[in-house]
Scaffold this active site. Sequence first.
Site, PDB file in Angstrom:
ATOM      1  N   ARG A 102      -6.709  -0.532  -2.477  1.00 39.94           N
ATOM      2  CA  ARG A 102      -5.565  -0.925  -1.645  1.00 39.94           C
ATOM      3  C   ARG A 102      -5.448  -2.446  -1.573  1.00 39.94           C
ATOM      4  O   ARG A 102      -6.452  -3.164  -1.565  1.00 39.94           O
ATOM      5  CB  ARG A 102      -5.739  -0.358  -0.247  1.00 39.94           C
ATOM      6  N   GLU A 136     -24.469  29.400   5.301  1.00 33.88           N
ATOM      7  CA  GLU A 136     -23.363  28.871   4.498  1.00 33.88           C
ATOM      8  C   GLU A 136     -22.056  29.631   4.735  1.00 33.88           C
ATOM      9  O   GLU A 136     -20.985  29.105   4.435  1.00 33.88           O
ATOM     10  CB  GLU A 136     -23.731  28.862   3.019  1.00 33.88           C
ATOM     11  N   GLY A 137     -22.125  30.856   5.224  1.00 35.12           N
ATOM     12  CA  GLY A 137     -20.891  31.574   5.584  1.00 35.12           C
ATOM     13  C   GLY A 137     -20.184  30.864   6.719  1.00 35.12           C
ATOM     14  O   GLY A 137     -18.972  30.594   6.662  1.00 35.12           O
ATOM     15  N   SER A 190     -25.687  36.708   6.163  1.00 35.93           N
ATOM     16  CA  SER A 190     -25.644  37.179   7.542  1.00 35.93           C
ATOM     17  C   SER A 190     -26.848  36.602   8.272  1.00 35.93           C
ATOM     18  O   SER A 190     -27.927  36.456   7.696  1.00 35.93           O
ATOM     19  CB  SER A 190     -25.719  38.714   7.566  1.00 35.93           C
ATOM     20  N   ASP A 195      -7.749  -1.835   9.951  1.00 31.50           N
ATOM     21  CA  ASP A 195      -8.244  -0.702  10.749  1.00 31.50           C
ATOM     22  C   ASP A 195      -8.429  -1.134  12.188  1.00 31.50           C
ATOM     23  O   ASP A 195      -9.089  -2.145  12.451  1.00 31.50           O
ATOM     24  CB  ASP A 195      -9.624  -0.253  10.234  1.00 31.50           C
ATOM     25  N   ARG A 213       0.852  -1.191   0.000  1.00 31.34           N
ATOM     26  CA  ARG A 213       0.000   0.000   0.000  1.00 31.34           C
ATOM     27  C   ARG A 213       0.882   1.233   0.000  1.00 31.34           C
ATOM     28  O   ARG A 213       1.816   1.344   0.789  1.00 31.34           O
ATOM     29  CB  ARG A 213      -0.881  -0.008   1.241  1.00 31.34           C
ATOM     30  N   ASP A 216     -16.655  40.574   8.593  1.00 27.34           N
ATOM     31  CA  ASP A 216     -16.530  41.449   9.760  1.00 27.34           C
ATOM     32  C   ASP A 216     -15.062  41.859   9.884  1.00 27.34           C
ATOM     33  O   ASP A 216     -14.349  41.457  10.806  1.00 27.34           O
ATOM     34  CB  ASP A 216     -17.027  40.713  11.007  1.00 27.34           C
ATOM     35  N   GLN A 251     -21.538  42.081  23.783  1.00 24.78           N
ATOM     36  CA  GLN A 251     -21.245  42.797  22.541  1.00 24.78           C
ATOM     37  C   GLN A 251     -22.478  43.477  21.952  1.00 24.78           C
ATOM     38  O   GLN A 251     -22.416  44.014  20.853  1.00 24.78           O
ATOM     39  CB  GLN A 251     -20.588  41.863  21.515  1.00 24.78           C
TER      40      GLN A 251
HETATM   41  P1  AMP Z   1     -21.605  35.536  13.808  1.00 27.76           P
HETATM   42  O1  AMP Z   1     -22.348  34.279  14.106  1.00 27.76           O
HETATM   43  O2  AMP Z   1     -22.382  36.521  13.006  1.00 27.76           O
HETATM   44  O3  AMP Z   1     -20.917  36.127  15.010  1.00 27.76           O
HETATM   45  O4  AMP Z   1     -20.427  35.096  12.829  1.00 27.76           O
HETATM   46  C1  AMP Z   1     -19.529  34.096  13.201  1.00 27.76           C
HETATM   47  C2  AMP Z   1     -18.364  34.102  12.255  1.00 27.76           C
HETATM   48  O5  AMP Z   1     -18.829  33.831  10.933  1.00 27.76           O
HETATM   49  C3  AMP Z   1     -17.643  35.453  12.202  1.00 27.76           C
HETATM   50  O6  AMP Z   1     -16.255  35.203  12.141  1.00 27.76           O
HETATM   51  C4  AMP Z   1     -18.172  36.054  10.938  1.00 27.76           C
HETATM   52  O7  AMP Z   1     -17.288  36.962  10.363  1.00 27.76           O
HETATM   53  C5  AMP Z   1     -18.345  34.827  10.068  1.00 27.76           C
HETATM   54  N1  AMP Z   1     -19.292  35.090   8.983  1.00 27.76           N
HETATM   55  C6  AMP Z   1     -20.511  35.669   9.074  1.00 27.76           C
HETATM   56  N2  AMP Z   1     -21.071  35.822   7.864  1.00 27.76           N
HETATM   57  C7  AMP Z   1     -20.184  35.343   6.957  1.00 27.76           C
HETATM   58  C8  AMP Z   1     -20.175  35.218   5.540  1.00 27.76           C
HETATM   59  N3  AMP Z   1     -21.184  35.639   4.785  1.00 27.76           N
HETATM   60  N4  AMP Z   1     -19.082  34.672   4.955  1.00 27.76           N
HETATM   61  C9  AMP Z   1     -18.041  34.253   5.703  1.00 27.76           C
HETATM   62  N5  AMP Z   1     -17.996  34.331   7.042  1.00 27.76           N
HETATM   63  C10 AMP Z   1     -19.050  34.870   7.678  1.00 27.76           C
END
Ligand code: AMP
Length: 436
Positions: A94, A180-181, A330, A99, A84, A295, A206
Amino acid sequence: MAVIAYIGLGANLGEREAQIRAGLAALGRVPGVRVLDVSSLRETAPVGGPPQPPYLNGVARLETALSAPALLGVCQQLERDAGRVAGGPRNGPRPLDLDLLLYGDERIDTADLIVPHPRLHERPFVLEPLRELGVEPAALPRPARPLVVADPEEFAALNTGWLHGRCRTGLVPTMGALHEGHASLLRIARQTCDRVAATIFVNPLQFGPKEDFARYPRTLERDLALLAREGADAVFVPETSAMYPGGFVSRIAVGREAEGMEGAARPDHFSGVATVVAKLFALARPTHAFFGRKDAQQVAVLRRMTRDLGFPIGLVECPTVREADGLALSSRNVYLSPEDRRAAPVLYRALRAAHAAHAAGERRAEALLAVARGHLAQEPRARLEYLELRREGDLAPLAPGPVTFARLLVVARFAADGPHPVRLLDNLSLGAPLDA
Ligand code: AMP
């Protein structure tokens, strides 16, 4: 002291059965290892990986005096002896696969090894031979992922265990309402780190007194599904009283990076962010932490805090994820009315227009700002709060002179006259490719 261990057997190249038998014989010759029993071998279709021939699979029961890492090392050496090659495709074909599935009733969670094997419960070609050998898989501990931890001490202990297992550990702090961010932050974290923990905490420090702390979206069940999908190992969801017990007074002071823009609009915001992130860093002691460039000022503040306090943590700034029409994702986008949602991409359009003007050679700050302002002025639903060109990186005010490389940051309010205005932020680097 001898331990009973179970080894998953597999091969899908060459003389499959002969290689498995030879591997078992070699395993039995290793001092401190005795093969007690072997299940029948069965033919199974490959799972994942590139197109490849079917596997022959089974399980062996051993008695061993070796430690789990030593037994793993022996198995890996026998795999190499069978031909392998290291560094082949994940789940690729393989000649021999050994495992370590179970090692007594130990739970192991290190950079090299997770026992019980994390995908054991998903694999019929492991479960059936185990049953044949008298092991009832339903009785085995199921390594739940993500582990949901509310207690700060437990979260710290989990991360300490990972560190002792030589894991690179990634922390992804969030306030939940994941989209998705956030998912992209987790994906980037998984590329760098052996273990990834997200945190979900709507941090009261905050939020200003007139802000949306009480209304902030809380969607824990959906968040957990997204974290499971993205392969997070743990999620820390503390109560406020656990993060800030009675008498909590300590605050991280912030300075130049927090001046202007968000710092001016939200007076104690960045001190609250820096305080909670410092506390999370102290609890988790990650090797890396992941934040969104959306941010940008927050990233600048956190870089300063990390440097000043000497946290040995690599901060990773991740690109902004957008909707198809350019709106930055957001958690607060859900507040937008349908009309405001349709209007909201004007922020990105304005930034793009300035980016295009810069790419076409415009270097005067005022002219670049005017291009973006012109776009924003066309959308009456967006009330501009600020539009600023700042130095790339630390976001210090720009020195006078031609703008070669800078970040353009914008905030506008929607539903500005209603009871619940929605502030949307965006920013873009001028002088860099578009997704930077
Ligand atoms: P929050 O939950 O809004 O405090 O965001 C948590 C983290 O996700 C922070 O570091 C943000 O900057 C990041 N984040 C929020 N929106 C986005 C986005 N559209 N793309 C990439 N990262 C993001």
